[in-house]
Design a protein around this motif. Structure first.
Motif, mmCIF file in Angstrom:
data_model
loop_
_atom_site.group_PDB
_atom_site.id
_atom_site.type_symbol
_atom_site.label_atom_id
_atom_site.label_comp_id
_atom_site.label_asym_id
_atom_site.label_seq_id
_atom_site.Cartn_x
_atom_site.Cartn_y
_atom_site.Cartn_z
ATOM 1 N N ARG A 59 -4.868 11.577 -15.717
ATOM 2 C CA ARG A 59 -3.725 10.689 -16.124
ATOM 3 C C ARG A 59 -3.215 9.616 -15.451
ATOM 4 N NH1 ARG A 59 1.574 10.654 -15.105
ATOM 5 N NH2 ARG A 59 1.404 12.148 -13.347
ATOM 6 N N VAL A 60 -3.609 9.624 -14.110
ATOM 7 C CA VAL A 60 -3.224 8.740 -13.131
ATOM 8 C C VAL A 60 -4.175 7.598 -13.074
ATOM 9 C CG1 VAL A 60 -2.632 8.324 -10.632
ATOM 10 C CG2 VAL A 60 -1.495 10.321 -11.660
ATOM 11 N N ILE A 61 -5.316 7.690 -13.235
ATOM 12 C CA ILE A 61 -6.422 6.826 -13.013
ATOM 13 C C ILE A 61 -5.996 5.461 -13.751
ATOM 14 C CG2 ILE A 61 -8.615 5.852 -13.431
ATOM 15 C CD1 ILE A 61 -9.778 8.633 -12.714
ATOM 16 N N PRO A 62 -5.652 5.263 -14.808
ATOM 17 C CA PRO A 62 -5.225 4.120 -15.596
ATOM 18 C C PRO A 62 -3.985 3.505 -15.072
ATOM 19 C CG PRO A 62 -5.359 5.759 -17.355
ATOM 20 C CD PRO A 62 -5.700 6.393 -15.966
ATOM 21 N N ILE A 63 -2.987 4.303 -14.722
ATOM 22 C CA ILE A 63 -1.887 3.799 -14.072
ATOM 23 C C ILE A 63 -1.930 3.301 -12.791
ATOM 24 C CG2 ILE A 63 0.588 4.560 -13.090
ATOM 25 C CD1 ILE A 63 0.255 6.824 -15.329
ATOM 26 N N MET A 64 -2.718 3.845 -12.001
ATOM 27 C CA MET A 64 -2.888 3.111 -10.621
ATOM 28 C C MET A 64 -3.851 1.818 -10.936
ATOM 29 S SD MET A 64 -1.188 4.999 -8.597
ATOM 30 C CE MET A 64 -1.780 4.277 -7.103
ATOM 31 N N ARG A 65 -4.849 1.850 -11.719
ATOM 32 C CA ARG A 65 -5.574 0.615 -11.944
ATOM 33 C C ARG A 65 -4.776 -0.394 -12.273
ATOM 34 N NH1 ARG A 65 -9.343 2.261 -15.697
ATOM 35 N NH2 ARG A 65 -8.020 1.136 -17.236
ATOM 36 N N ALA A 66 -3.634 0.004 -13.160
ATOM 37 C CA ALA A 66 -2.861 -1.174 -13.840
ATOM 38 C C ALA A 66 -2.082 -1.781 -12.568
ATOM 39 C CB ALA A 66 -2.136 -0.499 -14.794
ATOM 40 N N HIS A 67 -1.790 -1.044 -11.674
ATOM 41 C CA HIS A 67 -0.701 -1.408 -10.650
ATOM 42 C C HIS A 67 -1.765 -2.239 -9.569
ATOM 43 C CE1 HIS A 67 3.212 0.624 -11.354
ATOM 44 N NE2 HIS A 67 2.493 1.321 -11.419
ATOM 45 N N LEU A 68 -3.001 -2.018 -9.560
ATOM 46 C CA LEU A 68 -3.653 -2.589 -8.477
ATOM 47 C C LEU A 68 -4.073 -3.914 -8.988
ATOM 48 C CD1 LEU A 68 -5.620 0.358 -6.718
ATOM 49 C CD2 LEU A 68 -3.575 -1.238 -5.789
ATOM 50 N N GLU A 69 -4.658 -4.082 -10.339
ATOM 51 C CA GLU A 69 -5.222 -5.253 -10.920
ATOM 52 C C GLU A 69 -4.537 -6.312 -10.560
ATOM 53 O OE1 GLU A 69 -5.852 -4.531 -15.181
ATOM 54 O OE2 GLU A 69 -7.300 -2.977 -14.670
ATOM 55 N N THR A 125 1.085 -11.851 0.311
ATOM 56 C CA THR A 125 0.593 -12.802 -0.775
ATOM 57 C C THR A 125 -0.981 -12.596 -0.804
ATOM 58 O OG1 THR A 125 0.367 -14.701 0.397
ATOM 59 C CG2 THR A 125 2.231 -14.147 -1.139
ATOM 60 N N GLY A 126 -1.700 -12.704 -1.758
ATOM 61 C CA GLY A 126 -3.150 -12.760 -1.804
ATOM 62 C C GLY A 126 -3.735 -11.602 -0.993
ATOM 63 N N VAL A 127 -4.889 -11.634 -0.056
ATOM 64 C CA VAL A 127 -5.401 -10.743 0.228
ATOM 65 C C VAL A 127 -4.807 -9.786 1.316
ATOM 66 C CG1 VAL A 127 -7.541 -10.038 2.107
ATOM 67 C CG2 VAL A 127 -7.753 -12.069 0.262
ATOM 68 N N ALA A 128 -3.710 -10.469 1.972
ATOM 69 C CA ALA A 128 -2.793 -9.746 2.757
ATOM 70 C C ALA A 128 -2.105 -8.681 1.808
ATOM 71 C CB ALA A 128 -1.901 -10.433 3.654
ATOM 72 N N ARG A 129 -1.686 -9.142 0.597
ATOM 73 C CA ARG A 129 -0.888 -8.086 -0.125
ATOM 74 C C ARG A 129 -1.519 -6.953 -0.458
ATOM 75 N NH1 ARG A 129 1.512 -9.826 -5.879
ATOM 76 N NH2 ARG A 129 -0.746 -10.473 -6.216
ATOM 77 N N LEU A 130 -3.023 -7.213 -0.987
ATOM 78 C CA LEU A 130 -3.840 -6.223 -1.226
ATOM 79 C C LEU A 130 -4.158 -5.375 -0.082
ATOM 80 C CD1 LEU A 130 -5.655 -4.574 -3.476
ATOM 81 C CD2 LEU A 130 -7.318 -6.410 -2.988
ATOM 82 N N ASP A 131 -4.242 -5.689 1.134
ATOM 83 C CA ASP A 131 -4.630 -5.064 2.390
ATOM 84 C C ASP A 131 -3.349 -3.898 2.604
ATOM 85 O OD1 ASP A 131 -6.611 -4.246 4.547
ATOM 86 O OD2 ASP A 131 -4.859 -5.143 5.745
ATOM 87 N N ALA A 132 -2.232 -4.692 2.393
ATOM 88 C CA ALA A 132 -0.866 -3.785 2.637
ATOM 89 C C ALA A 132 -0.923 -2.507 1.500
ATOM 90 C CB ALA A 132 0.138 -4.655 2.632
ATOM 91 N N VAL A 133 -1.308 -2.692 0.462
ATOM 92 C CA VAL A 133 -1.357 -1.597 -0.377
ATOM 93 C C VAL A 133 -2.264 -0.655 0.017
ATOM 94 C CG1 VAL A 133 -1.767 -1.266 -2.819
ATOM 95 C CG2 VAL A 133 -0.236 -2.995 -2.110
#
Length: 177
Positions: free
Chosen positions: A120-130, A82-90
């Motif tokens: 093509r991939v930039i918006p897809i990856m951004r949408a996954h990370l947001e 969760t939270g920061v740990a989730r983003l760091d894992a990604v």
């Protein structure tokens, strides 16, 4: 078609897509031919043509296959955090994936194709990370992470630790999480 042949087709399709990855890694998109893919997959050309009628159809399916693999990896990396740990894992997944990705040489072999795929991939990856960004403006932070990760993919040079440190900095994460 009965369920048995559907399962066999799914298995054969997956084998063909994995073989496509191997052939692309050796030859690139421009020199990819279906005979090489069939040989790598250890199937006949008619079997390959029954599932993919053209090189364009195979490459479209391969793009979707690659995207699904990355999305599954991102989900698996985030799971249980969760939270920061989730983003760091990604972020760690992104660095590890880029380090191990055998098609990264495509940047040098076929840069035009790679750049088109990146666009093509930039918006897809951004949408996954947001949704993973716990602080700051998710659109800006996710966009920065994606573009920084892409620069590492295109240029390379930094080691894994530096790449991860830079992604963490862009995400507003300090040190080890």
């Amino acid at each position: 078609m009965d369920s048995t042949s559907g399962t066999r087709d799914d298995s054969t399709r997956a084998r063909i897509l994995r073989a496509t990855f191997e052939v692309l890694g050796r030859k690139g998109y421009g020199k990819l031919n279906l005979s090489d893919v069939a040989a790598q997959a250890k199937i006949s050309r008619p079997t390959l043509y029954r599932l993919f009628s053209s090189k364009a159809e195979l490459l479209t399916a391969f793009g979707a296959y690659e995207q699904a693999n990355i999305e599954n990896g991102l989900r698996a990396a985030a799971e249980g955090h969760t939270g920061v740990a989730r983003l760091d894992a990604v972020l760690r997944f992104i660095v590890e994936f880029q380090e191990s990705y055998s098609l990264s040489r495509m940047v040098h072999v076929e840069p035009d194709h790679v750049l088109a795929q990146i666009e093509r991939v930039i918006p897809i990856m951004r949408a996954h990370l947001e949704p993973l960004v716990p602080q700051g403006d998710p659109v800006i932070v996710a966009g920065t992470i994606v573009r920084l990760a892409i620069s590492h993919y295109l240029v390379g040079g930094d080691d894994k630790a530096d790449a991860l440190a830079q992604l963490r900095h862009a995400a507003g994460i300090s040190g080890q999480v």
